[in-house]
Design a protein around this motif. Structure first.
Motif, mmCIF file in Angstrom:
data_model
loop_
_atom_site.group_PDB
_atom_site.id
_atom_site.type_symbol
_atom_site.label_atom_id
_atom_site.label_comp_id
_atom_site.label_asym_id
_atom_site.label_seq_id
_atom_site.Cartn_x
_atom_site.Cartn_y
_atom_site.Cartn_z
ATOM 1 N N TRP A 36 0.815 -1.304 0.152
ATOM 2 C CA TRP A 36 0.044 -0.007 -0.030
ATOM 3 C C TRP A 36 0.838 1.405 -0.082
ATOM 4 O O TRP A 36 0.368 2.055 -0.719
ATOM 5 N N LYS A 37 1.764 1.178 0.805
ATOM 6 C CA LYS A 37 2.812 2.435 1.039
ATOM 7 C C LYS A 37 3.351 2.533 -0.508
ATOM 8 O O LYS A 37 3.521 4.001 -0.803
ATOM 9 N N TYR A 38 3.780 1.782 -1.212
ATOM 10 C CA TYR A 38 4.322 1.994 -2.330
ATOM 11 C C TYR A 38 3.563 2.020 -3.663
ATOM 12 O O TYR A 38 3.794 1.798 -4.838
ATOM 13 N N LYS A 39 2.105 2.198 -3.149
ATOM 14 C CA LYS A 39 1.069 2.487 -4.382
ATOM 15 C C LYS A 39 1.047 1.344 -5.231
ATOM 16 O O LYS A 39 0.885 1.428 -6.470
ATOM 17 N N GLN A 40 1.137 -0.070 -4.789
ATOM 18 C CA GLN A 40 0.714 -1.368 -5.435
ATOM 19 C C GLN A 40 -0.482 -1.751 -5.611
ATOM 20 O O GLN A 40 -0.798 -2.899 -5.855
ATOM 21 N N GLY A 41 -1.351 -0.983 -4.923
ATOM 22 C CA GLY A 41 -3.042 -1.172 -5.068
ATOM 23 C C GLY A 41 -3.807 -0.322 -4.113
ATOM 24 O O GLY A 41 -3.079 0.448 -3.274
ATOM 25 N N PHE A 42 -5.050 -0.292 -3.946
ATOM 26 C CA PHE A 42 -5.800 0.334 -3.167
ATOM 27 C C PHE A 42 -5.708 -0.449 -1.655
ATOM 28 O O PHE A 42 -5.719 -1.538 -1.600
ATOM 29 N N ILE A 43 -5.999 0.239 -0.668
ATOM 30 C CA ILE A 43 -5.891 0.295 0.724
ATOM 31 C C ILE A 43 -7.063 -0.787 0.928
ATOM 32 O O ILE A 43 -6.744 -1.679 1.741
ATOM 33 N N GLN A 44 -8.241 -0.611 0.460
ATOM 34 C CA GLN A 44 -9.273 -1.639 0.592
ATOM 35 C C GLN A 44 -9.171 -2.867 0.094
ATOM 36 O O GLN A 44 -9.620 -4.028 0.516
ATOM 37 N N ASP A 45 -8.020 -3.174 -1.023
ATOM 38 C CA ASP A 45 -7.948 -4.319 -1.582
ATOM 39 C C ASP A 45 -6.722 -5.000 -0.999
ATOM 40 O O ASP A 45 -6.557 -6.151 -0.789
ATOM 41 N N LEU A 46 -5.748 -4.120 -0.410
ATOM 42 C CA LEU A 46 -4.539 -4.778 0.164
ATOM 43 C C LEU A 46 -4.643 -5.060 1.876
ATOM 44 O O LEU A 46 -3.858 -5.808 2.284
ATOM 45 N N LEU A 47 -5.413 -4.423 2.384
ATOM 46 C CA LEU A 47 -5.728 -4.318 3.867
ATOM 47 C C LEU A 47 -7.287 -4.466 3.878
ATOM 48 O O LEU A 47 -7.661 -3.651 4.730
ATOM 49 N N PRO A 48 -7.845 -5.644 3.549
ATOM 50 C CA PRO A 48 -9.363 -5.702 3.446
ATOM 51 C C PRO A 48 -9.855 -6.216 4.855
ATOM 52 O O PRO A 48 -10.890 -5.980 5.344
ATOM 53 N N TYR A 49 -8.590 -6.578 5.647
ATOM 54 C CA TYR A 49 -8.943 -7.056 7.219
ATOM 55 C C TYR A 49 -9.252 -5.828 8.119
ATOM 56 O O TYR A 49 -9.746 -6.132 9.243
ATOM 57 N N LEU A 50 -8.949 -4.573 7.628
ATOM 58 C CA LEU A 50 -9.185 -3.536 8.524
ATOM 59 C C LEU A 50 -10.377 -2.992 8.355
ATOM 60 O O LEU A 50 -10.786 -2.961 7.290
ATOM 61 N N ASN A 52 -13.157 0.190 7.754
ATOM 62 C CA ASN A 52 -13.181 1.402 7.082
ATOM 63 C C ASN A 52 -12.645 2.663 7.923
ATOM 64 O O ASN A 52 -11.741 3.277 7.446
ATOM 65 N N ASN A 53 -12.509 2.584 9.220
ATOM 66 C CA ASN A 53 -12.349 3.507 10.190
ATOM 67 C C ASN A 53 -10.802 3.506 10.129
ATOM 68 O O ASN A 53 -10.124 4.355 10.163
ATOM 69 N N GLU A 54 -10.301 2.154 10.536
ATOM 70 C CA GLU A 54 -8.865 1.879 10.513
ATOM 71 C C GLU A 54 -8.119 2.204 9.448
ATOM 72 O O GLU A 54 -6.978 2.697 9.258
ATOM 73 N N ARG A 55 -8.495 2.022 8.150
ATOM 74 C CA ARG A 55 -8.233 2.263 7.030
ATOM 75 C C ARG A 55 -8.095 3.862 6.636
ATOM 76 O O ARG A 55 -7.095 4.255 6.384
ATOM 77 N N GLU A 56 -8.934 4.646 7.199
ATOM 78 C CA GLU A 56 -8.898 6.054 7.252
ATOM 79 C C GLU A 56 -7.861 6.312 7.994
ATOM 80 O O GLU A 56 -7.369 7.621 8.002
ATOM 81 N N LEU A 57 -7.729 5.716 9.333
ATOM 82 C CA LEU A 57 -6.746 6.189 10.137
ATOM 83 C C LEU A 57 -5.508 6.199 9.575
ATOM 84 O O LEU A 57 -4.490 7.068 9.705
ATOM 85 N N LEU A 58 -5.119 5.291 8.696
ATOM 86 C CA LEU A 58 -3.861 5.171 8.166
ATOM 87 C C LEU A 58 -3.901 6.071 6.994
ATOM 88 O O LEU A 58 -2.636 6.808 6.694
#
Length: 80
Positions: A36-50, A52-58
């Motif tokens: 995710w940090k190196y923009k190799q995909g969308f956060i919701q696809d790479l970290l689906p186990y988080l 919505n609020n946790e992803r927004e926090l990142l």
């Protein structure tokens, strides 16, 4: 390491909300986070186990409560 639903989370990210200064611990797979940090995909696809609020926090360093306060839901009702 923490295992939840057969996922192995090898990293704890400590994130502080920029608005209220509350601290959160997010359990992630480091390989997913790096992608995710190196923009190799969308956060919701790479970290689906988080959540919505946790992803927004990142993404924005804003917790769910502060995000909702800053951006309240739109009132779609009409006064007409």
């Amino acid at each position: 390491m923490v295992a939840v639903n057969a996922q192995i989370f090898d990293t704890v990210l400590e994130v502080k909300c920029r608005e209220c200064a509350a601290k959160y611990a997010l359990f992630v797979k480091m390989s997913d986070y790096i992608k995710w940090k190196y923009k190799q995909g969308f956060i919701q696809d790479l970290l689906p186990y988080l959540t919505n609020n946790e992803r927004e926090l990142l993404i924005s360093k804003t917790c769910g409560d502060c995000f909702d306060r800053i951006f309240p839901p739109l009132d779609n009702s009409s006064d007409e």
